[in-house]
Design a protein around this motif. Structure first.
Motif, PDB file in Angstrom:
ATOM      1  N   SER A  65      -2.435  67.605 -15.932  1.00 14.88           N
ATOM      2  CA  SER A  65      -3.706  67.989 -16.340  1.00 14.88           C
ATOM      3  C   SER A  65      -4.934  67.388 -15.502  1.00 14.88           C
ATOM      4  CB  SER A  65      -4.143  67.335 -17.533  1.00 14.88           C
ATOM      5  OG  SER A  65      -3.805  65.975 -17.761  1.00 14.88           O
ATOM      6  N   SER A  66      -4.396  66.787 -14.220  1.00 14.65           N
ATOM      7  CA  SER A  66      -5.171  66.290 -13.073  1.00 14.65           C
ATOM      8  C   SER A  66      -4.435  66.772 -11.869  1.00 14.65           C
ATOM      9  CB  SER A  66      -5.585  65.081 -13.218  1.00 14.65           C
ATOM     10  OG  SER A  66      -4.539  64.134 -13.199  1.00 14.65           O
ATOM     11  N   LEU A  67      -5.414  66.746 -10.752  1.00 15.51           N
ATOM     12  CA  LEU A  67      -4.588  67.350  -9.421  1.00 15.51           C
ATOM     13  C   LEU A  67      -5.109  66.698  -8.309  1.00 15.51           C
ATOM     14  CD1 LEU A  67      -3.582  70.679  -8.405  1.00 15.51           C
ATOM     15  CD2 LEU A  67      -5.275  69.542  -7.012  1.00 15.51           C
ATOM     16  N   VAL A  68      -4.767  65.910  -7.547  1.00 13.07           N
ATOM     17  CA  VAL A  68      -5.100  65.755  -6.251  1.00 13.07           C
ATOM     18  C   VAL A  68      -4.560  66.103  -4.891  1.00 13.07           C
ATOM     19  CG1 VAL A  68      -5.453  63.409  -4.578  1.00 13.07           C
ATOM     20  CG2 VAL A  68      -5.840  63.296  -7.190  1.00 13.07           C
ATOM     21  N   ALA A  69      -5.262  66.714  -4.042  1.00 12.75           N
ATOM     22  CA  ALA A  69      -4.832  67.556  -2.681  1.00 12.75           C
ATOM     23  C   ALA A  69      -5.586  66.846  -1.622  1.00 12.75           C
ATOM     24  CB  ALA A  69      -5.162  68.890  -2.620  1.00 12.75           C
ATOM     25  N   PHE A  70      -4.930  66.808  -0.493  1.00 14.23           N
ATOM     26  CA  PHE A  70      -5.424  66.178   0.822  1.00 14.23           C
ATOM     27  C   PHE A  70      -4.762  66.554   1.844  1.00 14.23           C
ATOM     28  CE2 PHE A  70      -1.972  63.322  -0.804  1.00 14.23           C
ATOM     29  CZ  PHE A  70      -1.448  63.161   0.327  1.00 14.23           C
ATOM     30  N   THR A  71      -5.369  66.534   2.999  1.00 15.65           N
ATOM     31  CA  THR A  71      -5.013  66.868   4.324  1.00 15.65           C
ATOM     32  C   THR A  71      -5.083  65.610   5.292  1.00 15.65           C
ATOM     33  OG1 THR A  71      -7.111  67.576   5.052  1.00 15.65           O
ATOM     34  CG2 THR A  71      -5.636  69.223   3.782  1.00 15.65           C
ATOM     35  N   ILE A  72      -4.107  65.674   6.347  1.00 19.21           N
ATOM     36  CA  ILE A  72      -3.938  64.700   7.324  1.00 19.21           C
ATOM     37  C   ILE A  72      -4.512  65.224   8.419  1.00 19.21           C
ATOM     38  CG2 ILE A  72      -2.469  62.898   8.238  1.00 19.21           C
ATOM     39  CD1 ILE A  72      -2.490  62.452   5.471  1.00 19.21           C
ATOM     40  N   PRO A  73      -5.521  64.473   9.125  1.00 22.72           N
ATOM     41  CA  PRO A  73      -6.027  65.125  10.432  1.00 22.72           C
ATOM     42  C   PRO A  73      -5.268  64.653  11.526  1.00 22.72           C
ATOM     43  CG  PRO A  73      -7.297  63.207   9.892  1.00 22.72           C
ATOM     44  CD  PRO A  73      -6.373  63.382   8.716  1.00 22.72           C
ATOM     45  N   PRO A  74      -5.198  65.372  12.866  1.00 18.66           N
ATOM     46  CA  PRO A  74      -4.621  64.964  13.868  1.00 18.66           C
ATOM     47  C   PRO A  74      -4.984  63.521  14.290  1.00 18.66           C
ATOM     48  CG  PRO A  74      -5.581  66.888  14.236  1.00 18.66           C
ATOM     49  CD  PRO A  74      -6.228  66.336  12.909  1.00 18.66           C
ATOM     50  N   ASN A  75      -3.799  62.606  14.806  1.00 19.03           N
ATOM     51  CA  ASN A  75      -4.128  61.315  15.294  1.00 19.03           C
ATOM     52  C   ASN A  75      -4.644  60.373  14.064  1.00 19.03           C
ATOM     53  OD1 ASN A  75      -3.451  61.967  18.086  1.00 19.03           O
ATOM     54  ND2 ASN A  75      -5.748  63.119  18.198  1.00 19.03           N
ATOM     55  N   TRP A  76      -4.142  60.672  12.778  1.00 14.38           N
ATOM     56  CA  TRP A  76      -4.633  59.937  11.691  1.00 14.38           C
ATOM     57  C   TRP A  76      -4.014  58.344  11.719  1.00 14.38           C
ATOM     58  CZ3 TRP A  76      -1.394  58.177   7.864  1.00 14.38           C
ATOM     59  CH2 TRP A  76      -1.786  57.422   6.761  1.00 14.38           C
ATOM     60  N   LYS A  77      -4.681  57.539  11.495  1.00 24.02           N
ATOM     61  CA  LYS A  77      -4.082  56.134  11.466  1.00 24.02           C
ATOM     62  C   LYS A  77      -4.558  55.746  10.103  1.00 24.02           C
ATOM     63  CE  LYS A  77      -3.937  55.270  16.280  1.00 24.02           C
ATOM     64  NZ  LYS A  77      -4.455  54.216  17.321  1.00 24.02           N
ATOM     65  N   PRO A  78      -3.892  54.756   9.509  1.00 27.03           N
ATOM     66  CA  PRO A  78      -4.394  53.845   8.165  1.00 27.03           C
ATOM     67  C   PRO A  78      -5.768  53.175   8.534  1.00 27.03           C
ATOM     68  CG  PRO A  78      -2.111  53.580   8.367  1.00 27.03           C
ATOM     69  CD  PRO A  78      -2.573  54.312   9.659  1.00 27.03           C
ATOM     70  N   GLY A  79      -6.617  53.276   7.346  1.00 26.88           N
ATOM     71  CA  GLY A  79      -7.830  52.657   7.795  1.00 26.88           C
ATOM     72  C   GLY A  79      -9.077  54.193   7.902  1.00 26.88           C
ATOM     73  N   ALA A  80      -8.705  55.083   7.881  1.00 29.62           N
ATOM     74  CA  ALA A  80      -9.613  56.146   8.132  1.00 29.62           C
ATOM     75  C   ALA A  80     -10.268  56.506   6.932  1.00 29.62           C
ATOM     76  CB  ALA A  80      -8.669  57.741   8.591  1.00 29.62           C
ATOM     77  N   GLY A  81     -11.259  57.149   6.804  1.00 26.17           N
ATOM     78  CA  GLY A  81     -12.048  57.483   5.764  1.00 26.17           C
ATOM     79  C   GLY A  81     -11.424  58.639   4.983  1.00 26.17           C
ATOM     80  N   VAL A  82     -11.825  58.813   3.750  1.00 30.14           N
ATOM     81  CA  VAL A  82     -11.452  59.951   2.887  1.00 30.14           C
ATOM     82  C   VAL A  82     -12.662  60.636   2.413  1.00 30.14           C
ATOM     83  CG1 VAL A  82      -9.848  60.727   1.023  1.00 30.14           C
ATOM     84  CG2 VAL A  82      -9.349  58.439   2.282  1.00 30.14           C
ATOM     85  N   SER A  83     -12.863  62.126   2.751  1.00 35.01           N
ATOM     86  CA  SER A  83     -13.907  62.687   2.118  1.00 35.01           C
ATOM     87  C   SER A  83     -13.363  63.492   1.018  1.00 35.01           C
ATOM     88  CB  SER A  83     -14.277  63.973   3.346  1.00 35.01           C
ATOM     89  OG  SER A  83     -14.796  63.272   4.725  1.00 35.01           O
TER      90      SER A  83
END
Length: 461
Positions: A65-83
């Motif tokens: 009953s709930s869903l989360v979808a996300f995409t990883i950009p090129p050169n992504w590293k932990p600490g990046a923001g989430v839109s």
């Protein structure tokens, strides 16, 4: 015929809402769309954060009953923001009670419970049916939760004839417990029970047997839809819904007449924008934030559930993407959330008009989470697509509704509340602008494409 001449985005939405009478169906249909666009399903119980790939597309669900979808950009590293675009998939409706068997005046009745703040009189004299999920026995002895949608009217809540209450139009009120009970059929239909039907009423039924709680006729309908025997049904969550299809309307098909547009319109638009965005050539080259959509349940009753906005869904995602305290704090500071929920097309001084663009919702008491910074960023994003923005603020002498925005802003996320204007919110048949589906899609697409770059151009601290 009317459907064929309207905006393409509106027609896609109407197909989605007609197929999604419950949050379970909305999440299921959103999952199908995402998988068709290359998204891979991951499970919360798995260790997927260590296998994320650049340009990867992922989604997970919780409790169907709930869903989360996300995409990883090129050169992504932990600490990046989430839109993040956050919406909800539940709407006010009627739900079958755990013990629903009722009878009166020769009629089989089904006991129901009200969910959310519905305009309940709009449910009277409608052709209603059932949809939801059912726990059944599999052939191998295991159990599965299956979706069900009965595509024919089987229930109705009749009004009293005006001949029997001449004053009904003067003050139309009714008791939601005793006068708001759907009829399923005539008792006479069930008089000729077979021994096979009677055996489910024996006192030695197991704890997971629900046969004694519901009319055999109701269980028979469910069993037939799922191609199982009635005794193989162990539990269910069933919602009532209007079988009349959602359609385009108005002299130029400028309107949509439909249930559940609050808030399936924003939910569909988020899924559509995300699916379209990952199919564009720019997707493989865009640097910046992780892009995310979150479709929550239970917003209409406060979001306090494991699948609601106050659950761990978004905090868990942020933590898994950026696990160390320092990186997590950086990620939150770089993130931004658009809380997308439908709004009202009526208010004396702030009256948004359907089909004239996205509405930014503001409330000084923070029932909406918008502020000047968030509003500015949304307006610039809309401007990139050539769209327009409208303002909405509730009157001082009226209570203000709320959204998932203020709940998620507690995490520390910068948040803005937006929506589309509509009439008859929480009625069984709502009205919205057919061009506003594309307006929402354009905003969310612009957000996924350009927020990180736009954010860098703004100096605040």
């Amino acid at each position: 015929m009317m459907l064929m001449s309207g905006p393409e985005a509106a027609k896609r939405f109407l197909t989605f809402v007609n197929a999604s009478p419950t949050p379970f169906h909305a999440v299921h249909n959103a999952s199908i769309r995402l998988e068709a666009s290359g998204f891979k399903k991951v499970l919360e119980a798995d260790d997927w954060e260590n296998t994320l790939q650049p340009r990867g597309k992922y989604y997970f669900t919780r409790n169907q009953s709930s869903l989360v979808a996300f995409t990883i950009p090129p050169n992504w590293k932990p600490g990046a923001g989430v839109s993040i675009v956050a919406t909800h998939v539940d709407s006010p409706n009627l739900r079958v009670r755990p013990v629903s068997k009722r009878e009166k005046a020769g009629y089989l009745q089904v006991g129901v419970e009200t969910y959310g703040g519905g305009i309940w009189h709009s449910w009277l004299d409608r052709d209603l049916s059932l949809a939801g999920r059912v726990v059944v026995t599999q052939q191998d002895g295991t159990f599965q939760s299956k979706l069900i949608k009965v595509d024919r009217p089987i229930l109705r809540i009749p009004t009293l004839a005006i001949h029997l209450d001449r004053n009904i139009n003067d003050s139309f009120k009714f008791n939601q417990e005793t006068e708001f009970v759907p009829i399923l059929g005539l008792i006479a239909k069930n008089l000729n029970k077979t021994p096979e039907n009677d055996k489910v009423l024996l006192p030695n039924a197991t704890a997971t047997s629900v046969q004694g709680n519901h009319h055999p006729a109701l269980l028979s309908v469910i069993a037939d839809e799922l191609s199982v025997a009635p005794e193989e049904i162990h539990d269910f969550e069933l919602h009532l819904y209007d079988t009349q299809p959602s359609v385009l309307g108005g002299i130029d098909n400028e309107f949509m007449f439909s249930p559940r547009m609050d808030n399936l319109l924003c939910s569909f638009s988020a899924v559509d924008a995300m699916s379209t965005h990952v199919s564009s050539p720019n997707f493989n080259f865009l640097e910046g934030n992780v892009n995310c959509i979150a479709l929550f349940n239970h917003e209409e009753i406060g979001s306090v559930s494991t699948s609601g906005a106050e659950s761990s869904l978004i905090p868990s995602l942020l933590q898994r993407l950026s696990p160390s305290p320092a990186l997590h704090s950086q990620s939150v500071a770089r993130s931004f959330l658009i809380s997308a929920d439908m709004g009202h097309a009526h208010e004396e001084n702030h009256q948004p008009v359907m089909n004239r663009g996205i509405v930014v919702k503001t409330n000084a008491k923070q029932r909406y989470a918008s502020d000047a910074i968030g509003s500015f960023l949304v307006k610039k994003l809309v401007e990139r697509k050539g769209g327009q923005v409208q303002e909405y603020e509730v009157r001082n002498d009226m209570a203000c509704g709320s959204t998932v925005g203020p709940m998620l802003s507690k995490i520390g996320l910068r948040t803005v509340d937006v929506g589309g204007p509509m009439l008859s919110m929480h009625s069984i048949r709502e009205t919205a602008g057919s061009h506003d589906v594309q307006n929402a899609i354009d905003l969310f697409t612009s957000f996924f494409e350009g927020f990180a770059e736009l954010d860098k151009s703004l100096t605040m601290d």
